[in-house]
Design a protein around this motif. Structure first.
Motif, PDB file in Angstrom:
ATOM      1  N   ILE A   1      50.048  40.988  41.829  1.00 51.94           N
ATOM      2  CA  ILE A   1      48.649  41.720  42.361  1.00 51.94           C
ATOM      3  C   ILE A   1      47.802  40.666  42.720  1.00 51.94           C
ATOM      4  O   ILE A   1      47.510  39.711  42.116  1.00 51.94           O
ATOM      5  N   ALA A   2      46.869  40.900  43.850  1.00 57.34           N
ATOM      6  CA  ALA A   2      46.048  39.930  44.299  1.00 57.34           C
ATOM      7  C   ALA A   2      44.624  40.750  44.382  1.00 57.34           C
ATOM      8  O   ALA A   2      44.431  41.764  44.760  1.00 57.34           O
ATOM      9  N   GLY A   3      43.567  40.022  43.852  1.00 57.53           N
ATOM     10  CA  GLY A   3      42.370  40.662  43.779  1.00 57.53           C
ATOM     11  C   GLY A   3      41.346  39.736  44.878  1.00 57.53           C
ATOM     12  O   GLY A   3      41.292  38.715  45.223  1.00 57.53           O
ATOM     13  N   VAL A   4      40.631  40.839  45.421  1.00 57.66           N
ATOM     14  CA  VAL A   4      39.594  40.294  46.373  1.00 57.66           C
ATOM     15  C   VAL A   4      38.361  39.744  45.989  1.00 57.66           C
ATOM     16  O   VAL A   4      37.632  40.756  45.173  1.00 57.66           O
TER      17      VAL A   4
ATOM     18  N   PHE B   1      49.213  37.608  38.674  1.00 53.77           N
ATOM     19  CA  PHE B   1      47.958  37.629  39.300  1.00 53.77           C
ATOM     20  C   PHE B   1      47.605  36.651  39.933  1.00 53.77           C
ATOM     21  O   PHE B   1      47.524  35.313  39.621  1.00 53.77           O
ATOM     22  N   MET B   2      46.717  36.912  41.076  1.00 52.09           N
ATOM     23  CA  MET B   2      45.815  35.697  41.889  1.00 52.09           C
ATOM     24  C   MET B   2      44.898  36.409  42.489  1.00 52.09           C
ATOM     25  O   MET B   2      44.636  37.553  42.484  1.00 52.09           O
ATOM     26  N   TYR B   3      44.031  35.568  43.125  1.00 50.10           N
ATOM     27  CA  TYR B   3      42.716  36.095  43.836  1.00 50.10           C
ATOM     28  C   TYR B   3      42.426  35.344  44.999  1.00 50.10           C
ATOM     29  O   TYR B   3      42.924  34.210  45.242  1.00 50.10           O
ATOM     30  N   VAL B   4      41.761  36.034  46.139  1.00 48.35           N
ATOM     31  CA  VAL B   4      41.507  35.396  47.348  1.00 48.35           C
ATOM     32  C   VAL B   4      40.018  35.154  47.621  1.00 48.35           C
ATOM     33  O   VAL B   4      39.157  36.139  47.241  1.00 48.35           O
ATOM     34  N   ARG B   5      39.634  33.889  47.555  1.00 43.54           N
ATOM     35  CA  ARG B   5      38.170  33.595  47.755  1.00 43.54           C
ATOM     36  C   ARG B   5      37.708  33.990  49.227  1.00 43.54           C
ATOM     37  O   ARG B   5      38.447  34.242  50.047  1.00 43.54           O
ATOM     38  N   SER B   6      36.560  34.454  49.189  1.00 42.59           N
ATOM     39  CA  SER B   6      35.878  34.617  50.524  1.00 42.59           C
ATOM     40  C   SER B   6      35.777  33.552  51.402  1.00 42.59           C
ATOM     41  O   SER B   6      35.841  33.670  52.555  1.00 42.59           O
ATOM     42  N   LYS B   7      35.868  32.375  51.021  1.00 42.70           N
ATOM     43  CA  LYS B   7      35.985  30.912  51.666  1.00 42.70           C
ATOM     44  C   LYS B   7      36.702  30.013  50.865  1.00 42.70           C
ATOM     45  O   LYS B   7      36.563  30.192  49.567  1.00 42.70           O
TER      46      LYS B   7
ATOM     47  N   VAL C   1      50.206  43.343  46.540  1.00 45.85           N
ATOM     48  CA  VAL C   1      49.460  44.417  46.714  1.00 45.85           C
ATOM     49  C   VAL C   1      47.997  43.677  46.294  1.00 45.85           C
ATOM     50  O   VAL C   1      47.641  43.258  45.242  1.00 45.85           O
ATOM     51  N   LEU C   2      47.053  43.992  47.251  1.00 42.17           N
ATOM     52  CA  LEU C   2      45.805  43.462  46.908  1.00 42.17           C
ATOM     53  C   LEU C   2      45.010  44.753  46.306  1.00 42.17           C
ATOM     54  O   LEU C   2      45.330  45.772  46.332  1.00 42.17           O
ATOM     55  N   VAL C   3      43.993  44.326  45.436  1.00 40.12           N
ATOM     56  CA  VAL C   3      42.941  45.331  44.716  1.00 40.12           C
ATOM     57  C   VAL C   3      41.765  44.965  45.208  1.00 40.12           C
ATOM     58  O   VAL C   3      41.215  44.111  45.131  1.00 40.12           O
ATOM     59  N   GLU C   4      40.994  46.064  45.480  1.00 42.00           N
ATOM     60  CA  GLU C   4      39.686  46.220  45.822  1.00 42.00           C
ATOM     61  C   GLU C   4      39.085  47.171  45.194  1.00 42.00           C
ATOM     62  O   GLU C   4      39.371  48.172  44.963  1.00 42.00           O
ATOM     63  N   ASP C   5      37.578  46.734  44.968  1.00 36.35           N
ATOM     64  CA  ASP C   5      36.666  47.655  44.313  1.00 36.35           C
ATOM     65  C   ASP C   5      36.184  48.797  45.032  1.00 36.35           C
ATOM     66  O   ASP C   5      36.154  49.915  44.832  1.00 36.35           O
ATOM     67  N   LEU C   6      35.691  48.252  46.494  1.00 33.83           N
ATOM     68  CA  LEU C   6      34.916  49.361  47.393  1.00 33.83           C
ATOM     69  C   LEU C   6      35.483  48.739  48.674  1.00 33.83           C
ATOM     70  O   LEU C   6      35.274  47.510  49.136  1.00 33.83           O
TER      71      LEU C   6
ATOM     72  N   GLY D   1      36.880  42.536  43.166  1.00 34.90           N
ATOM     73  CA  GLY D   1      38.340  43.148  43.053  1.00 34.90           C
ATOM     74  C   GLY D   1      38.991  42.133  42.043  1.00 34.90           C
ATOM     75  O   GLY D   1      40.243  42.527  41.700  1.00 34.90           O
ATOM     76  N   ILE D   2      38.382  41.031  41.464  1.00 36.40           N
ATOM     77  CA  ILE D   2      39.018  40.247  40.615  1.00 36.40           C
ATOM     78  C   ILE D   2      39.449  40.877  39.168  1.00 36.40           C
ATOM     79  O   ILE D   2      40.591  40.761  38.808  1.00 36.40           O
ATOM     80  N   PRO D   3      38.396  41.380  38.434  1.00 33.39           N
ATOM     81  CA  PRO D   3      38.469  41.862  37.104  1.00 33.39           C
ATOM     82  C   PRO D   3      39.263  43.170  37.315  1.00 33.39           C
ATOM     83  O   PRO D   3      40.219  43.244  36.223  1.00 33.39           O
ATOM     84  N   GLN D   4      39.397  44.083  38.569  1.00 30.74           N
ATOM     85  CA  GLN D   4      40.091  45.139  38.411  1.00 30.74           C
ATOM     86  C   GLN D   4      41.430  44.719  38.888  1.00 30.74           C
ATOM     87  O   GLN D   4      42.382  45.372  38.021  1.00 30.74           O
ATOM     88  N   GLY D   5      41.616  43.628  39.488  1.00 34.64           N
ATOM     89  CA  GLY D   5      43.184  43.131  39.806  1.00 34.64           C
ATOM     90  C   GLY D   5      43.623  42.808  38.586  1.00 34.64           C
ATOM     91  O   GLY D   5      44.960  42.976  38.428  1.00 34.64           O
ATOM     92  N   VAL D   6      43.122  42.242  37.804  1.00 31.09           N
ATOM     93  CA  VAL D   6      43.497  41.633  36.629  1.00 31.09           C
ATOM     94  C   VAL D   6      43.945  42.633  35.600  1.00 31.09           C
ATOM     95  O   VAL D   6      45.078  42.522  35.070  1.00 31.09           O
TER      96      VAL D   6
END
Length: 214
Positions: free
Chosen positions: A76-79, A98-104, A125-130, A83-88
């Motif tokens: 799972i990856a958080g945006v 779990f991993m996450y993707v920075r905006s930059k 699978v990416l997880v996003e809040d909105l 999206g990071i806490p939801q993804g965790v």
């Protein structure tokens, strides 16, 4: 492609977000988004993290959707950032990495854009809040793809359902599954007397043409 969860789930999530104040609807006194758009609605799903019961309900439904629609998911990856806490929470529920993707990219050290252990050809699978226009979400997916991952799709809590988002996800060939959306939100807000019947028209007009509304 954007798909909404079952109607009963969409209504339940909309109600939870309204109950904890994560979504505010204010057609008579619009909000101003960072883009400059005037909006009768403001959505801050991060607020739901402060309410254990709501947080658990969202985690449960996101995990169920991913388990059912993306059974081959290996991580799972958080945006960043919401999206990071939801993804965790979802990764913990599914017992997946779990991993996450920075905006930059990070400005020092390894200058990572993707934080966490990413294996080549790993199914993610990416997880996003909105999801609004989908721009930042798709950018995160493309970052993972560039790093060698196979992005199966994305799961989000809420979408406004803008036409531009539908088009953006279609062009990117990314499947997006959302727990709830704007029409179900209006339905629940009306039932709770948070909005009036005579406000529905302007609220629907905003969704159809948000850049010109107001």
């Amino acid at each position: 492609m954007i798909t909404i969860a079952k109607p009963e789930i969409a209504r339940a999530i909309a109600l939870e977000l309204l109950d904890v104040g994560a979504i505010q609807i204010r057609p008579a006194k619009p909000f101003t988004w960072a883009s400059g758009w005037k909006s009768p609605i403001y959505c801050d799903n991060r607020l739901a993290l402060s309410f254990p019961e709501t947080r658990s309900i969202i985690k449960h439904y996101l995990a169920d959707v991913i388990r059912a629609q993306f059974p081959d998911a290996e991580a799972i990856a958080g945006v960043a950032t919401a999206g990071i806490p939801q993804g965790v929470l979802v990764a913990e529920s599914l017992d997946l990495p779990f991993m996450y993707v920075r905006s930059k990219p990070k400005g020092h050290g390894m200058e990572n854009l993707v934080e966490g252990k990413l294996e080549k050809d790993q199914k993610i699978v990416l997880v996003e809040d909105l999801v609004s226009t989908g721009g930042s979400s798709i950018k995160a997916a493309e970052a993972l793809q560039s790093a060698g991952a196979k992005v199966l799709g994305m799961a989000a809590i809420f979408t406004y359902g803008f036409d531009v988002a539908v088009e953006n996800f279609k062009k990117a060939n990314i499947k997006l599954l959302c727990l709830s959306d704007y029409p179900h939100l209006l339905e629940e807000a009306l039932a709770k007397n948070l909005i009036k019947e005579d406000e529905l028209e302007t609220l629907k007009e905003w969704r159809d043409n948000p850049s010109e509304w107001g």
